[in-house]
Design a protein around this motif. Structure first.
Motif, PDB file in Angstrom:
ATOM      1  N   THR A  60      29.256  16.628 -62.560  1.00 58.28           N
ATOM      2  CA  THR A  60      27.956  16.402 -63.192  1.00 58.28           C
ATOM      3  C   THR A  60      28.111  15.569 -64.465  1.00 58.28           C
ATOM      4  OG1 THR A  60      27.078  18.458 -62.306  1.00 58.28           O
ATOM      5  CG2 THR A  60      25.953  17.549 -64.212  1.00 58.28           C
ATOM      6  N   THR A  61      29.139  15.871 -65.242  1.00 55.08           N
ATOM      7  CA  THR A  61      29.367  15.163 -66.497  1.00 55.08           C
ATOM      8  C   THR A  61      29.882  13.748 -66.277  1.00 55.08           C
ATOM      9  OG1 THR A  61      29.900  17.276 -67.534  1.00 55.08           O
ATOM     10  CG2 THR A  61      30.552  15.305 -68.727  1.00 55.08           C
ATOM     11  N   HIS A  62      30.658  13.541 -65.232  1.00 56.02           N
ATOM     12  CA  HIS A  62      31.302  12.243 -64.963  1.00 56.02           C
ATOM     13  C   HIS A  62      30.997  11.792 -63.532  1.00 56.02           C
ATOM     14  CE1 HIS A  62      33.635  12.688 -68.670  1.00 56.02           C
ATOM     15  NE2 HIS A  62      33.807  13.938 -68.310  1.00 56.02           N
ATOM     16  N   PRO A  63      29.739  11.553 -63.181  1.00 58.45           N
ATOM     17  CA  PRO A  63      29.387  11.234 -61.793  1.00 58.45           C
ATOM     18  C   PRO A  63      29.954   9.907 -61.295  1.00 58.45           C
ATOM     19  CG  PRO A  63      27.499  10.887 -63.209  1.00 58.45           C
ATOM     20  CD  PRO A  63      28.565  11.527 -64.040  1.00 58.45           C
ATOM     21  N   GLN A  64      30.305   9.008 -62.195  1.00 58.52           N
ATOM     22  CA  GLN A  64      30.825   7.703 -61.774  1.00 58.52           C
ATOM     23  C   GLN A  64      32.337   7.582 -61.942  1.00 58.52           C
ATOM     24  OE1 GLN A  64      29.130   5.288 -60.140  1.00 58.52           O
ATOM     25  NE2 GLN A  64      27.550   6.838 -60.065  1.00 58.52           N
ATOM     26  N   ALA A  65      33.017   8.692 -62.168  1.00 55.84           N
ATOM     27  CA  ALA A  65      34.481   8.654 -62.278  1.00 55.84           C
ATOM     28  C   ALA A  65      35.050   8.042 -61.005  1.00 55.84           C
ATOM     29  CB  ALA A  65      35.036  10.063 -62.481  1.00 55.84           C
TER      30      ALA A  65
END
Length: 72
Positions: A22-27
């Motif tokens: 949720t915090t880093h959806p584009q990792a």
């Protein structure tokens, strides 16, 4: 189909994974990555210790793999 491996079987590990996603959806797609400065492989100050441990473990595993390969 996406397959996930859970090394930590405790339910809270899946909760942490969901929070990270949720915090880093584009990792992995050019977005932010937990513990790294954006656009680099330099760890954030709070992640330096964990990255150092991970590097040691990875190096040890690779050394073992290479040794086993050399033995035939």
């Amino acid at each position: 189909m996406q397959v996930r491996m859970y090394r930590d079987p405790r339910p809270d590990a899946r909760v942490r994974e969901a929070a990270t996603i949720t915090t880093h959806p584009q990792a992995g797609n050019g977005g932010t990555v937990p513990g790294l400065e954006q656009g680099s492989l330099k760890p954030l100050p709070e992640a330096v210790g964990a990255v150092a441990v991970l590097a040691q473990v990875t190096l040890a595993a690779e050394t073992t793999r290479l040794h086993r390969t050399a033995e035939g």
